[in-house]
Design a protein around this motif. Structure first.
Motif, mmCIF file in Angstrom:
data_model
loop_
_atom_site.group_PDB
_atom_site.id
_atom_site.type_symbol
_atom_site.label_atom_id
_atom_site.label_comp_id
_atom_site.label_asym_id
_atom_site.label_seq_id
_atom_site.Cartn_x
_atom_site.Cartn_y
_atom_site.Cartn_z
ATOM 1 N N SER A 40 2.384 18.362 14.758
ATOM 2 C CA SER A 40 1.164 19.053 14.328
ATOM 3 C C SER A 40 -0.124 18.277 14.627
ATOM 4 O O SER A 40 -1.200 18.849 14.570
ATOM 5 N N GLN A 41 -0.005 16.993 14.944
ATOM 6 C CA GLN A 41 -1.222 16.204 15.175
ATOM 7 C C GLN A 41 -1.128 15.441 16.486
ATOM 8 O O GLN A 41 -0.078 14.867 16.786
ATOM 9 N N ARG A 42 -2.214 15.405 17.275
ATOM 10 C CA ARG A 42 -2.258 14.600 18.502
ATOM 11 C C ARG A 42 -3.029 13.337 18.195
ATOM 12 O O ARG A 42 -4.254 13.301 18.312
ATOM 13 N N LYS A 43 -2.366 12.334 17.672
ATOM 14 C CA LYS A 43 -3.043 11.065 17.402
ATOM 15 C C LYS A 43 -2.006 9.948 17.314
ATOM 16 O O LYS A 43 -0.817 10.226 17.095
ATOM 17 N N LYS A 44 -2.510 8.722 17.498
ATOM 18 C CA LYS A 44 -1.591 7.577 17.419
ATOM 19 C C LYS A 44 -1.100 7.422 15.979
ATOM 20 O O LYS A 44 -1.771 7.846 15.044
ATOM 21 N N ARG A 45 0.017 6.771 15.861
ATOM 22 C CA ARG A 45 0.607 6.533 14.549
ATOM 23 C C ARG A 45 -0.274 5.594 13.738
ATOM 24 O O ARG A 45 -0.709 4.548 14.236
ATOM 25 N N ASP A 46 -0.539 5.937 12.471
ATOM 26 C CA ASP A 46 -1.247 5.012 11.578
ATOM 27 C C ASP A 46 -0.270 3.941 11.111
ATOM 28 O O ASP A 46 0.941 4.173 11.039
ATOM 29 N N LYS A 47 -0.809 2.809 10.772
ATOM 30 C CA LYS A 47 0.038 1.712 10.279
ATOM 31 C C LYS A 47 0.735 2.112 8.968
ATOM 32 O O LYS A 47 1.916 1.864 8.767
ATOM 33 N N ASN A 48 -0.054 2.771 8.110
ATOM 34 C CA ASN A 48 0.421 3.033 6.755
ATOM 35 C C ASN A 48 1.165 4.377 6.652
ATOM 36 O O ASN A 48 0.799 5.235 5.862
ATOM 37 N N GLU A 49 2.209 4.533 7.471
ATOM 38 C CA GLU A 49 2.966 5.790 7.474
ATOM 39 C C GLU A 49 4.445 5.505 7.333
ATOM 40 O O GLU A 49 4.918 4.459 7.756
ATOM 41 N N ILE A 50 5.174 6.465 6.770
ATOM 42 C CA ILE A 50 6.629 6.504 6.990
ATOM 43 C C ILE A 50 6.900 7.834 7.687
ATOM 44 O O ILE A 50 6.597 8.903 7.136
ATOM 45 N N GLY A 51 7.428 7.786 8.896
ATOM 46 C CA GLY A 51 7.798 9.010 9.612
ATOM 47 C C GLY A 51 9.158 9.481 9.110
ATOM 48 O O GLY A 51 10.070 8.674 8.923
ATOM 49 N N ILE A 52 9.280 10.782 8.870
ATOM 50 C CA ILE A 52 10.550 11.340 8.368
ATOM 51 C C ILE A 52 10.925 12.530 9.259
ATOM 52 O O ILE A 52 10.123 13.452 9.417
ATOM 53 N N HIS A 53 12.129 12.490 9.850
ATOM 54 C CA HIS A 53 12.503 13.467 10.877
ATOM 55 C C HIS A 53 13.884 14.058 10.590
ATOM 56 O O HIS A 53 14.818 13.324 10.280
ATOM 57 N N GLU A 97 0.855 -1.186 0.000
ATOM 58 C CA GLU A 97 0.000 0.000 0.000
ATOM 59 C C GLU A 97 0.892 1.237 0.000
ATOM 60 O O GLU A 97 1.887 1.259 0.741
ATOM 61 N N LYS A 98 0.555 2.253 -0.795
ATOM 62 C CA LYS A 98 1.389 3.466 -0.831
ATOM 63 C C LYS A 98 1.308 4.186 0.530
ATOM 64 O O LYS A 98 0.224 4.564 0.968
ATOM 65 N N PRO A 99 2.448 4.372 1.227
ATOM 66 C CA PRO A 99 2.391 4.983 2.562
ATOM 67 C C PRO A 99 2.236 6.502 2.507
ATOM 68 O O PRO A 99 2.556 7.135 1.503
ATOM 69 N N GLN A 100 1.769 7.047 3.631
ATOM 70 C CA GLN A 100 1.711 8.501 3.771
ATOM 71 C C GLN A 100 2.992 8.948 4.486
ATOM 72 O O GLN A 100 3.395 8.311 5.471
ATOM 73 N N TYR A 101 3.645 10.020 3.996
ATOM 74 C CA TYR A 101 4.835 10.525 4.684
ATOM 75 C C TYR A 101 4.384 11.486 5.784
ATOM 76 O O TYR A 101 3.606 12.410 5.540
ATOM 77 N N VAL A 102 4.894 11.268 7.000
ATOM 78 C CA VAL A 102 4.556 12.150 8.126
ATOM 79 C C VAL A 102 5.852 12.821 8.589
ATOM 80 O O VAL A 102 6.798 12.142 9.001
ATOM 81 N N TYR A 103 5.907 14.155 8.456
ATOM 82 C CA TYR A 103 7.129 14.913 8.760
ATOM 83 C C TYR A 103 7.084 15.412 10.200
ATOM 84 O O TYR A 103 6.182 16.164 10.573
#
Ligand SMILES: NC(=O)c1ccc[n+]([C@@H]2O[C@H](COP(=O)([O-])OP(=O)(O)OC[C@H]3O[C@@H](n4cnc5c(N)ncnc54)[C@H](O)[C@@H]3O)[C@@H](O)[C@H]2O)c1
Ligand SMILES: O=C(O)C1=N[C@H](C(=O)O)CCC1
Length: 249
Positions: A177-190, A167-173
């Protein structure tokens, strides 16, 4: 002797490349391009590509995304292959690079080191095995003079890994900015910035009770500079198309 035009010649990478080329006997710099036209080496410096009337075998660019359009036009008009090492391009500029490569030879990579390019392959392999059940996070660290974030390399790693996930992941930088648990379909980039860090990239696969991290540390800017000069020599005489480290190695 291959003749090089060096775009961004008065920057940090420009200086490292100028010193490396001075010590090689297979290539020489015939002109520099930089908005800062001070002359620090034995080649002339021009403010923009079209100000240089002479010839060359190849262009190396470590400058700024704003240079892209005139540089690609110059490469096509003069029939000179270009090695693009600048980062921070927009999505539209990446498309511009792909379109331009149909009419001129373009070598494009966000990271000129051999190690990072192997890291990308290792990360793809790990994502193919672990991607469905492990969380993927990318952490990059660079010096305090870097203007773009996240690094081009972090995005290159994320794009490569995305290509092997079902599944194409969503990039989370970052995560402020958001108060929520991590979604499964994410790539966190820091992105981390400080001091004189040359460049560090970690890709972390975090699963239940185990973590796999693939790490790369660049110890000097020479790693990128010699990769770029080798790419430039490789590109001399090439036909139109988009090239990268895989083609060279
Ligand atoms: N692909 C790689 O392996 C790799 C490695 C290191 C750096 N980089 C990238 O290379 C770029 C340059 O890095 P640096 O550390 O040398 O930066 P820098 O800021 O030290 O140098 C950039 C140079 O470009 C010049 N410049 C800026 N805007 C210009 C314009 N409009 N026209 C002409 N010249 C212009 C500046 O005057 C400066 O001399 C950055 O995008 C960086 O992320 C890529
Ligand atoms: O110093 C820099 O700037 C670097 N930029 C590249 C990136 O953004 O990935 C590669 C590493 C050094």
């Amino acid at each position: 002797m291959k003749q090089i035009i060096l775009s961004g010649c008065n920057g940090k990478m420009g200086h490292v490349i100028s010193n490396i080329v001075a010590g090689r006997d297979d290539c020489t710099i015939v002109a520099g391009i930089d908005i800062n036209t001070q002359r620090h080496f034995d080649y002339p410096v021009f403010a923009k590509p079209s100000d240089y009337a002479g010839g060359a075998d190849v262009i190396i660019d470590f400058s700024h995304p704003s240079v892209l359009t005139p540089l690609l036009a110059f490469s096509k008009e003069r029939g000179i292959p270009v090695v693009l090492a600048t980062t921070g391009y927009s999505k539209a500029q990446i498309e511009e690079i792909h379109a331009a490569a149909k009419g001129t030879p373009v070598f494009f990579t966000a990271n000129m080191s051999l190690g990072i390019n192997l890291m990308v392959e290792l990360a793809k392999k790990a994502a193919g095995v672990l991607g469905d059940s492990f969380d993927i996070e990318i952490i990059e660290k660079h010096h305090n003079q870097k203007i773009d974030a996240p690094s081009g390399t972090a995005l290159m790693i994320a794009d490569a890994v995305s290509g092997v996930l079902d599944e194409k992941p969503q990039y989370v930088y970052d995560r402020h900015s958001q108060r929520k648990k991590r979604d499964k379909n994410e790539i966190g980039i820091h992105a981390v910035r400080g001091g004189t860090i040359v460049g560090e990239h970690d890709i972390m696969f975090a699963g239940r009770d185990e973590i796999l991290t693939i790490s790369h540390t660049a110890m000097s800017k020479e790693v990128f500079a010699s990769g770029a000069v080798n790419a430039a020599v490789f590109m001399c005489g090439k036909t139109a198309g988009l090239y990268n480290m895989k083609d060279m190695v």
